[in-house]
Design an enzyme around this catalytic site. Sequence first.
Site, PDB file in Angstrom:
ATOM      1  N   GLU A 210       7.579  -6.769   1.388  1.00  0.00           N
ATOM      2  CA  GLU A 210       6.046  -6.657   1.347  1.00  0.00           C
ATOM      3  C   GLU A 210       5.661  -7.444   1.273  1.00  0.00           C
ATOM      4  OE1 GLU A 210       5.017  -4.831   4.081  1.00  0.00           O
ATOM      5  OE2 GLU A 210       6.473  -2.841   3.760  1.00  0.00           O
TER       6      GLU A 210
ATOM      7  N   LYS B 134       1.089  -1.285   0.172  1.00  0.00           N
ATOM      8  CA  LYS B 134       0.602  -0.169   0.182  1.00  0.00           C
ATOM      9  C   LYS B 134       0.833   1.301  -0.306  1.00  0.00           C
ATOM     10  CE  LYS B 134      -3.474   2.350   2.972  1.00  0.00           C
ATOM     11  NZ  LYS B 134      -4.285   2.057   3.533  1.00  0.00           N
TER      12      LYS B 134
ATOM     13  N   LYS C  80      -2.272  -1.519  -3.758  1.00  0.00           N
ATOM     14  CA  LYS C  80      -3.285  -0.350  -3.309  1.00  0.00           C
ATOM     15  C   LYS C  80      -2.534   1.001  -3.695  1.00  0.00           C
ATOM     16  CE  LYS C  80      -6.024   2.248  -0.315  1.00  0.00           C
ATOM     17  NZ  LYS C  80      -6.518   2.207   1.177  1.00  0.00           N
TER      18      LYS C  80
HETATM   19  C1  PBG Z   1      -7.719   3.649   5.840  1.00  0.00           C
HETATM   20  C2  PBG Z   1      -7.408   3.331   4.273  1.00  0.00           C
HETATM   21  C3  PBG Z   1      -7.829   4.309   3.193  1.00  0.00           C
HETATM   22  C4  PBG Z   1      -7.836   3.501   2.188  1.00  0.00           C
HETATM   23  C5  PBG Z   1      -8.779   2.355   2.474  1.00  0.00           C
HETATM   24  N1  PBG Z   1      -8.015   2.007   3.476  1.00  0.00           N
HETATM   25  C6  PBG Z   1      -7.085   5.610   3.372  1.00  0.00           C
HETATM   26  C7  PBG Z   1      -5.592   5.441   4.017  1.00  0.00           C
HETATM   27  O1  PBG Z   1      -4.948   4.589   4.149  1.00  0.00           O
HETATM   28  O2  PBG Z   1      -5.414   6.973   3.810  1.00  0.00           O
HETATM   29  C8  PBG Z   1      -8.055   4.375   1.126  1.00  0.00           C
HETATM   30  C9  PBG Z   1      -9.052   4.256   0.090  1.00  0.00           C
HETATM   31  C10 PBG Z   1      -9.690   4.399  -1.027  1.00  0.00           C
HETATM   32  O3  PBG Z   1      -8.603   6.015  -1.340  1.00  0.00           O
HETATM   33  O4  PBG Z   1     -10.856   4.763  -2.024  1.00  0.00           O
HETATM   34  N2  PBG Z   1      -6.087   3.047   6.613  1.00  0.00           N
END
Ligand code: PBG
Length: 325
Positions: free
Chosen positions: A233, A195, A248
């Site tokens: 990771e 992520k 992501k």
């Molecule tokens: C929580 C989380 C986030 C997203 C999914 N889980 C936000 C972040 O890390 O700031 C983002 C999902 C999206 O932008 O659609 N940690």
Amino acid sequence: MMYPEYRPRRLRRTEALRAMVRETELTPSHLVYPLFIVPGKDVKRPIDAMPGCFQLSVDKALEEAKEVFGLGIPAIMLFGLPEHKDPKGSEAWAQHGVVQKATAALKRDVHGLLVITDVCMCEYTSHGHCGIVSRGDVENDATLESLAKIALSHARAGADMVAPSDMMDGRVEAIREALDENDFSHIPIMSYAVKYASAFYGPFRDAAESTPQFGDRKSYQMDPPNQREALREATLDLEEGADIIMVKPAMSYLDIIHLLRQEFTLPIAAYQVSGEYSMIKAAAMNGWIDESRVVEESLTGIRRAGADVIITYFAKDYAKKYKAG
Ligand code: PBG
């Protein structure tokens, strides 16, 4: 094979021919639809930066989930906005917290629907960070205990799968242990293994009211230029017991999805995040692109790169198109 003996256009002549040799399949069964759950009753609040998406109270989420499942989408992913935030994010693991209540209701009323829960603290902490903060940074090991408690509370409420998105080191192991010790060894973990610290999460932070009150998430989410780190990771999460590994965001990270597909045999998920959704919506609302074709093309690209599962706010739109044929 060379022109003029070989003419690639021969197999593109009709839709039947194109369909016969199509290499990538995109059906609603690969999609997961995210829902934002808020306290209260009869709440369906539009999210400004994500046209077509809403914050929903549990009763409204039930209606939505029935429609989603009826369209052939097998799973939803739950995010919760609590009644009160505090520095420790304690509503995240409350027995009657928003996500726990929604999970129980959905499992009771929408037979067969898979309920996946996002495991994180940023929506629940007053400072908006994904863990316990001390001396200006998120403390890794202290946070693990909370994450394990959250995942366990979701499993107890009936979640079919938990999805940690916090990016703390060691969290998959901590969650796996907590689940196993409490008779939830059958519950899979979909880890947000790779992520990135992305600007594409902007609209989500409005939707989930989780913008950090100071600093940013760069000390725990990954640095976008890094590819080899993605392998490290993913390897860690796999060894700690992840069942599905996620990349992501999706569209700016197709190389990462492709790389993981080649290196690992586990199922791979990709999250087409809020900013990716909003960009397409905004351009379509201006009449600049053909929304439904762009949606199909973007999701197909993510599948072609190697994703088995796609989490997308377009799941319903695409499933409707697919159903209509
Ligand atoms: C929580 C989380 C986030 C997203 C999914 N889980 C936000 C972040 O890390 O700031 C983002 C999902 C999206 O932008 O659609 N940690």
